[in-house]
Scaffold this motif. Structure first.
Motif, PDB file in Angstrom:
ATOM      1  N   UNK A 253     -26.069  23.496  69.933  1.00 16.73           N
ATOM      2  CA  UNK A 253     -26.150  22.372  70.864  1.00 16.73           C
ATOM      3  C   UNK A 253     -25.716  21.052  70.225  1.00 16.73           C
ATOM      4  N   UNK A 254     -25.056  21.136  69.069  1.00 14.72           N
ATOM      5  CA  UNK A 254     -24.450  19.951  68.468  1.00 14.72           C
ATOM      6  C   UNK A 254     -22.953  20.213  68.326  1.00 14.72           C
ATOM      7  N   UNK A 255     -22.177  19.142  68.280  1.00 10.49           N
ATOM      8  CA  UNK A 255     -20.722  19.266  68.166  1.00 10.49           C
ATOM      9  C   UNK A 255     -20.344  19.854  66.821  1.00 10.49           C
ATOM     10  N   UNK A 256     -19.453  20.836  66.844  1.00  8.87           N
ATOM     11  CA  UNK A 256     -18.962  21.451  65.617  1.00  8.87           C
ATOM     12  C   UNK A 256     -17.555  20.955  65.311  1.00  8.87           C
ATOM     13  N   UNK A 257     -17.238  20.930  64.025  1.00  4.05           N
ATOM     14  CA  UNK A 257     -15.915  20.484  63.576  1.00  4.05           C
ATOM     15  C   UNK A 257     -15.345  21.512  62.608  1.00  4.05           C
ATOM     16  N   UNK A 258     -14.023  21.675  62.647  1.00  5.25           N
ATOM     17  CA  UNK A 258     -13.322  22.547  61.723  1.00  5.25           C
ATOM     18  C   UNK A 258     -12.184  21.745  61.087  1.00  5.25           C
ATOM     19  N   UNK A 259     -12.280  21.506  59.769  1.00  2.00           N
ATOM     20  CA  UNK A 259     -11.279  20.718  59.045  1.00  2.00           C
ATOM     21  C   UNK A 259     -11.068  19.354  59.711  1.00  2.00           C
ATOM     22  N   UNK A 260     -12.163  18.774  60.203  1.00  2.00           N
ATOM     23  CA  UNK A 260     -12.104  17.452  60.815  1.00  2.00           C
ATOM     24  C   UNK A 260     -11.756  17.443  62.284  1.00  2.00           C
ATOM     25  N   UNK A 261     -11.371  18.598  62.827  1.00  2.00           N
ATOM     26  CA  UNK A 261     -11.013  18.677  64.251  1.00  2.00           C
ATOM     27  C   UNK A 261     -12.231  19.101  65.064  1.00  2.00           C
ATOM     28  N   UNK A 262     -12.476  18.422  66.167  1.00  2.00           N
ATOM     29  CA  UNK A 262     -13.623  18.703  67.016  1.00  2.00           C
ATOM     30  C   UNK A 262     -13.415  19.986  67.805  1.00  2.00           C
ATOM     31  N   UNK A 263     -14.416  20.872  67.761  1.00  2.00           N
ATOM     32  CA  UNK A 263     -14.401  22.068  68.602  1.00  2.00           C
ATOM     33  C   UNK A 263     -14.867  21.668  69.993  1.00  2.00           C
ATOM     34  N   UNK A 264     -13.931  21.607  70.919  1.00  2.00           N
ATOM     35  CA  UNK A 264     -14.227  21.064  72.244  1.00  2.00           C
ATOM     36  C   UNK A 264     -14.836  22.100  73.182  1.00  2.00           C
ATOM     37  N   UNK A 265     -14.308  23.321  73.156  1.00  2.00           N
ATOM     38  CA  UNK A 265     -14.718  24.289  74.175  1.00  2.00           C
ATOM     39  C   UNK A 265     -14.545  25.721  73.670  1.00  2.00           C
ATOM     40  N   UNK A 266     -15.585  26.327  73.132  1.00  2.00           N
ATOM     41  CA  UNK A 266     -15.480  27.736  72.734  1.00  2.00           C
ATOM     42  C   UNK A 266     -15.553  28.645  73.966  1.00  2.00           C
ATOM     43  N   UNK A 267     -14.919  29.800  73.877  1.00  2.00           N
ATOM     44  CA  UNK A 267     -14.906  30.759  74.988  1.00  2.00           C
ATOM     45  C   UNK A 267     -15.124  32.166  74.445  1.00  2.00           C
ATOM     46  N   UNK A 268     -15.711  33.028  75.243  1.00  2.00           N
ATOM     47  CA  UNK A 268     -15.751  34.449  74.907  1.00  2.00           C
ATOM     48  C   UNK A 268     -15.853  35.243  76.203  1.00  2.00           C
ATOM     49  N   UNK A 269     -15.471  36.510  76.107  1.00  2.00           N
ATOM     50  CA  UNK A 269     -15.587  37.399  77.261  1.00  2.00           C
ATOM     51  C   UNK A 269     -16.292  38.670  76.820  1.00  2.00           C
ATOM     52  N   UNK A 270     -17.282  39.062  77.593  1.00  2.00           N
ATOM     53  CA  UNK A 270     -18.086  40.228  77.242  1.00  2.00           C
ATOM     54  C   UNK A 270     -17.208  41.486  77.284  1.00  2.00           C
ATOM     55  N   UNK A 271     -17.330  42.377  76.292  1.00  2.00           N
ATOM     56  CA  UNK A 271     -16.551  43.621  76.310  1.00  2.00           C
ATOM     57  C   UNK A 271     -16.915  44.478  77.522  1.00  2.00           C
ATOM     58  N   UNK A 272     -15.959  45.270  77.982  1.00  2.00           N
ATOM     59  CA  UNK A 272     -16.175  46.148  79.117  1.00  2.00           C
ATOM     60  C   UNK A 272     -16.085  47.600  78.675  1.00  2.00           C
TER      61      UNK A 272
ATOM     62  N   UNK B  50     -22.002  30.818  78.386  1.00  2.00           N
ATOM     63  CA  UNK B  50     -22.082  30.248  77.036  1.00  2.00           C
ATOM     64  C   UNK B  50     -22.469  28.779  77.124  1.00  2.00           C
ATOM     65  N   UNK B  51     -23.482  28.399  76.349  1.00  2.00           N
ATOM     66  CA  UNK B  51     -23.852  26.981  76.249  1.00  2.00           C
ATOM     67  C   UNK B  51     -23.437  26.463  74.875  1.00  2.00           C
ATOM     68  N   UNK B  52     -22.916  25.241  74.854  1.00  2.00           N
ATOM     69  CA  UNK B  52     -22.459  24.615  73.612  1.00  2.00           C
ATOM     70  C   UNK B  52     -22.438  23.105  73.796  1.00  2.00           C
ATOM     71  N   UNK B  53     -22.967  22.394  72.815  1.00  2.00           N
ATOM     72  CA  UNK B  53     -22.912  20.934  72.804  1.00  2.00           C
ATOM     73  C   UNK B  53     -23.454  20.331  74.103  1.00  2.00           C
ATOM     74  N   UNK B  54     -24.586  20.891  74.568  1.00  2.00           N
ATOM     75  CA  UNK B  54     -25.257  20.414  75.782  1.00  2.00           C
ATOM     76  C   UNK B  54     -24.417  20.577  77.044  1.00  2.00           C
ATOM     77  N   UNK B  55     -23.559  21.587  77.039  1.00  2.00           N
ATOM     78  CA  UNK B  55     -22.801  21.949  78.234  1.00  2.00           C
ATOM     79  C   UNK B  55     -22.864  23.463  78.383  1.00  2.00           C
ATOM     80  N   UNK B  56     -22.655  23.942  79.592  1.00  2.00           N
ATOM     81  CA  UNK B  56     -22.671  25.376  79.843  1.00  2.00           C
ATOM     82  C   UNK B  56     -21.505  25.739  80.754  1.00  2.00           C
ATOM     83  N   UNK B  57     -20.923  26.902  80.533  1.00  2.00           N
ATOM     84  CA  UNK B  57     -19.827  27.349  81.370  1.00  2.00           C
ATOM     85  C   UNK B  57     -19.829  28.870  81.459  1.00  2.00           C
ATOM     86  N   UNK B  58     -19.052  29.383  82.393  1.00  2.00           N
ATOM     87  CA  UNK B  58     -18.952  30.822  82.622  1.00  2.00           C
ATOM     88  C   UNK B  58     -17.530  31.269  82.328  1.00  2.00           C
ATOM     89  N   UNK B  59     -17.404  32.339  81.545  1.00  2.00           N
ATOM     90  CA  UNK B  59     -16.132  33.010  81.361  1.00  2.00           C
ATOM     91  C   UNK B  59     -16.177  34.333  82.118  1.00  2.00           C
TER      92      UNK B  59
END
Length: 272
Positions: free
Chosen positions: A185-204, A215-224
């Protein structure tokens, strides 16, 4: 006392095994059927997580309840938009985390599954939400997650032919897999670049054609959403509706606070 506890546990495990073994095949909708090799993916706009938590506090529901209910509403709207009947329940397999507190961070999967009936047949969003909440509470307080976890471990050691047969049987019982992963729930950074929106899809697996990844991240939630092209070629229509379904509950809280606090008036609202 211990003997009685063991007998009760044995009885409950037997009852759960019977429930799992006798599950009927899921409702026959366009969401379920023979799948192909081509998949489609879509993802919703991010929703502020504090808004979801605030609505949940007012309505007496968890974040998970709200998001699954919004997903059910999106499926209902999709079927109706396609000209199909939506007066059905469809079954979703929902992973339940079975890790102990001291097991956190260990490698490997450790989850059970519960078979949740999504109440697409309920039109009112608040009624639908409470149906989801009650069903999830009943499933989580049962032994079904633990029983399924042990069944999965046994299947993992079985010959491939047995595994495939079990997957085929299981996939006939459900139309979707829904998983909710709480991210950082905090902003993550990789080599100084902000991770804005991670995504994943559940295996079928098997012929389950729909996978819902919350998925919830950085106080936001979304559906993939990942779907099989043969069953659902346009998953973007479903994820677009997801935010609308949540907004309906949000507006209900904002516009009708007195009705929500008075059980009699709430009942009148729901059945009016």
């Amino acid at each position: 006392t211990k003997a009685m506890d063991y007998l009760k546990t044995s009885r409950d495990v037997t009852a759960e095994l019977y429930t799992i073994a006798t599950l009927s095949d899921d409702a026959d909708t366009r969401l379920r059927g023979e799948t192909g090799c081509t998949k489609r993916v879509a993802w919703s706009e991010q929703i502020p997580l504090p808004d979801v938590k605030a609505v949940g506090r007012v309505l007496g529901c968890s974040v998970n309840d709200l998001l699954i209910a919004a997903t059910a509403g999106a499926f209902r709207h999709y079927l109706l938009e396609k000209g199909d009947e939506a007066d059905v329940d469809i079954r979703a397999l929902v992973p339940v985390n079975m890790r102990a507190p001291d097991d956190k961070g260990a490698l490997g999967n450790r989850f059970g599954l519960v078979a949740l009936d999504l109440p697409l047949n309920i039109e009112h969003p608040l009624q639908r939400l409470y149906a989801v909440r009650d069903r999830m509470q009943a499933l989580k307080s049962s032994l079904q997650p633990a029983v399924v976890l042990n069944l999965l471990e046994v299947m993992g050691m079985a010959p491939k032919a047995v595994q495939q047969q079990a997957i085929d049987i299981l996939s006939a019982k459900a139309s979707a897999v829904i998983t909710n992963v709480p991210g950082p729930q905090q902003t993550l950074y990789l080599a100084g670049a902000k991770l804005r929106q991670p995504l994943f899809w559940v295996p079928q697996a098997g012929d389950i054609a729909v996978g819902v990844s919350i998925l919830s991240y950085d106080n936001k939630v979304q559906v993939g959403l990942i779907t099989d092209k043969k069953r659902v070629p346009d998953p973007d229509l479903i994820v677009e509706r997801f935010a609308v379904e949540f907004e309906q509950l949000l507006l209900l809280v904002l516009m009708e606070p007195d009705l929500l606090c008075d059980p009699a008036m709430l009942d009148q609202l729901l059945h009016g």
